[in-house]
Design a protein around this motif. Structure first.
Motif, mmCIF file in Angstrom:
data_model
loop_
_atom_site.group_PDB
_atom_site.id
_atom_site.type_symbol
_atom_site.label_atom_id
_atom_site.label_comp_id
_atom_site.label_asym_id
_atom_site.label_seq_id
_atom_site.Cartn_x
_atom_site.Cartn_y
_atom_site.Cartn_z
ATOM 1 N N ARG A 417 0.840 -1.213 0.000
ATOM 2 C CA ARG A 417 0.000 0.000 0.000
ATOM 3 C C ARG A 417 0.864 1.247 0.000
ATOM 4 O O ARG A 417 0.599 2.203 -0.751
ATOM 5 C CB ARG A 417 -0.934 -0.006 1.212
ATOM 6 C CG ARG A 417 -1.684 1.312 1.430
ATOM 7 C CD ARG A 417 -2.710 1.206 2.532
ATOM 8 N NE ARG A 417 -2.151 0.858 3.817
ATOM 9 C CZ ARG A 417 -1.585 1.715 4.644
ATOM 10 N NH1 ARG A 417 -1.459 2.992 4.295
ATOM 11 N NH2 ARG A 417 -1.130 1.319 5.815
ATOM 12 N N ARG A 418 1.908 1.230 0.806
ATOM 13 C CA ARG A 418 2.774 2.403 0.880
ATOM 14 C C ARG A 418 3.558 2.602 -0.422
ATOM 15 O O ARG A 418 3.813 3.739 -0.838
ATOM 16 C CB ARG A 418 3.717 2.290 2.069
ATOM 17 C CG ARG A 418 2.957 2.234 3.411
ATOM 18 C CD ARG A 418 3.761 2.808 4.538
ATOM 19 N NE ARG A 418 3.983 4.231 4.353
ATOM 20 C CZ ARG A 418 4.861 4.934 5.054
ATOM 21 N NH1 ARG A 418 5.608 4.331 5.967
ATOM 22 N NH2 ARG A 418 5.024 6.220 4.852
ATOM 23 N N GLU A 421 1.063 4.247 -2.767
ATOM 24 C CA GLU A 421 0.836 5.647 -2.394
ATOM 25 C C GLU A 421 1.974 6.539 -2.877
ATOM 26 O O GLU A 421 1.742 7.653 -3.358
ATOM 27 C CB GLU A 421 0.690 5.763 -0.871
ATOM 28 C CG GLU A 421 -0.610 5.169 -0.331
ATOM 29 C CD GLU A 421 -0.604 5.070 1.191
ATOM 30 O OE1 GLU A 421 -1.675 4.822 1.761
ATOM 31 O OE2 GLU A 421 0.480 5.236 1.801
ATOM 32 N N ASN A 422 3.181 6.044 -2.748
ATOM 33 C CA ASN A 422 4.321 6.867 -3.164
ATOM 34 C C ASN A 422 4.460 6.935 -4.677
ATOM 35 O O ASN A 422 4.938 7.935 -5.209
ATOM 36 C CB ASN A 422 5.602 6.341 -2.515
ATOM 37 C CG ASN A 422 5.775 6.848 -1.095
ATOM 38 O OD1 ASN A 422 6.257 7.950 -0.885
ATOM 39 N ND2 ASN A 422 5.340 6.047 -0.119
ATOM 40 N N GLY A 426 1.182 10.093 -3.101
ATOM 41 C CA GLY A 426 0.185 10.266 -2.046
ATOM 42 C C GLY A 426 0.640 9.660 -0.737
ATOM 43 O O GLY A 426 -0.140 9.039 -0.046
ATOM 44 N N SER A 427 1.904 9.829 -0.434
ATOM 45 C CA SER A 427 2.455 9.213 0.764
ATOM 46 C C SER A 427 1.732 9.677 2.017
ATOM 47 O O SER A 427 1.390 10.840 2.162
ATOM 48 C CB SER A 427 3.939 9.554 0.891
ATOM 49 O OG SER A 427 4.462 9.078 2.101
ATOM 50 N N THR A 428 1.520 8.740 2.924
ATOM 51 C CA THR A 428 0.961 9.061 4.235
ATOM 52 C C THR A 428 1.975 8.697 5.296
ATOM 53 O O THR A 428 2.759 7.778 5.126
ATOM 54 C CB THR A 428 -0.340 8.265 4.488
ATOM 55 O OG1 THR A 428 -0.033 6.873 4.376
ATOM 56 C CG2 THR A 428 -1.409 8.643 3.507
#
Length: 430
Positions: A417-418, A421-422, A426-428
């Motif tokens: 997931r990460r 996102e990256n 859209g990194s969290t």
């Protein structure tokens, strides 16, 4: 229906009593018979007898004494069949040679009962055994878990785990190991081994090495119980108190580490209202006891320092309240007290939070790339620091590398997931 309910209640009492008393039972029997395998067989016979009799006769007033009495009677029967009744009756019943075998009172017969448990813990963690065998034997003899339960916890077949435990017992027997407490420097070394095994069991429960489950709570809970037992047996040891504090504070987060869909939730995203405040309170109390001893000049080590780090997280009501500078300083001390690549990777996390991602990446840059070969830890932390530095493509690559390395499906899902996102910038925070 009422009879079934009563039977179920009795069985639950038997299981609970066994889990609480099996170490004392096996330890006492081993001291008396000087035979670990026989002692465990006698204890198991007593357990079977309880399962058969308590549902109809009722739970005895002193369940532990009942189990020991039955086990010793079975022991005398065993020695009678082996034609060594007179010699072994003296050992079991403290009777004089030539007298009839007579079962003595439990309380007068088994003195130093907590010493028996401590001896059993040290026996389970003998240096002649591998780390994996020590963990399995500790869970079996001290934790009272069945072979099937231990096998499920470590994701191996019951037959494989049974063979591992059997080999461990044979190793101890071949080495002529006796149920005696080591002394001096050997005791200090063996105490380190005992704590290391309990910590290994906890970590396997907290984040499973392999399989579909993110955690194996039963293993973690058993490790917390064993750590508490170790404190009861060695109450003045700073590191033992530190271990208990560390495991209780860490275990307090377990409910918050998964969401309603069973998906893994990282530390900074957790709902801290779900942290177990009772465990946190107990952990902080153990840490305070250790701190009082430390102030008197008692040396501290890895478990005390890790507990101090865990306490900083526990005291922060929200992730943004975390005192990362304090944690970074504690990791600096830990790196000196217990150097190693895992400590360095975690130190990089702390420095990255306290002083910015470049500081964390600088700590990682000093690590040998092969230091944690095959582990997802190093690339996952590198990915997090790169993401915080705004280097998202590199972060995605690191997370993809980490996902390929893990054998835990829950951890893999988080890392994938990460990475995604990256890739989409859209990194969290994690």
């Amino acid at each position: 229906m009422p009879a079934e309910s009563s039977s179920d209640d009795s069985q639950r009492v038997v299981v609970a009593t066994w889990r609480a008393e099996s170490a004392r039972l096996v330890g006492g029997l081993t001291r008396m018979t000087r035979d670990l395998e026989l002692a465990e067989d006698l204890a198991q016979d007593a357990l079977v007898a309880a399962l058969e009799q308590w549902p109809t006769s009722g739970v005895p007033d002193n369940p532990a004494a009942w189990l020991m009495s039955v086990a010793k009677r079975r022991g005398i029967d065993h020695f009678r069949r082996a034609d060594t009744l007179r010699r072994k009756t003296a050992e079991l019943g403290h009777a004089r040679a030539g007298e009839e075998a007579e079962m003595p009172d439990f309380d007068s017969q088994v003195d130093s009962i907590e010493d028996d448990v401590l001896r059993l813990i040290f026996l389970s963690c003998h240096p002649a055994l591998t780390a994996e065998s020590r963990a399995a034997l500790t869970l079996r003899l001290v934790g009272g878990l069945t072979t099937a339960e231990i096998a499920r916890g470590f994701m191996v077949s019951e037959s494989s785990m049974g063979q591992r435990i059997s080999r461990a017992k044979k190793t101890l027997s071949t080495a002529g190991v006796e149920l005696e407490l080591p002394t001096g420097s050997e005791r200090a070394q063996r105490l380190d081994d005992v704590m290391a095994v309990i910590y290994l069991i906890f970590n396997e429960g907290y984040t499973a090495t392999a399989g579909e489950d993110w955690m194996r709570p039963a293993l973690a809970e058993e490790a917390v119980r064993l750590a508490g037992m170790l404190v009861d047996l060695a109450p003045g040891d700073v590191e033992v108190l530190g271990l208990r504090a560390l495991l209780e504070i860490q275990a307090s987060r377990m409910d918050a580490r998964v969401d309603e869909r069973g998906q893994a939730v990282l530390l900074e995203e957790q709902d801290r209202s779900r942290w177990d405040q009772t465990l946190i309170s107990h952990g902080l109390e153990a840490l305070e006891q250790a701190e009082r001893l430390a102030r008197r000049g008692t040396p501290v080590g890895r478990y005390f320092l890790q507990a101090s780090i865990a306490a900083e997280h526990a005291r922060a009501g929200h992730a943004e309240d975390t005192n990362w500078r304090r944690i970074a300083g504690l990791y600096d001390v830990l790196a000196g007290a217990a150097p190693g690549p895992v400590v360095e990777v975690n130190r990089a996390v702390a420095h990255g939070r306290a002083f910015g991602p470049d500081a964390g990446l600088a700590v990682l840059s000093a690590l040998d790339e092969g230091a944690l070969d095959g582990s997802p830890l190093l690339p996952s932390v590198r990915g997090d620091l790169l993401a915080r530095a705004g280097l998202h493509p590199q972060a995605a690559e690191a997370f993809t590398d980490a996902a390929a390395r893990t054998r835990n499906e829950g951890e893999r899902a988080v890392l994938q997931r990460r990475a995604t996102e990256n890739l989409t910038f859209g990194s969290t925070p994690g």
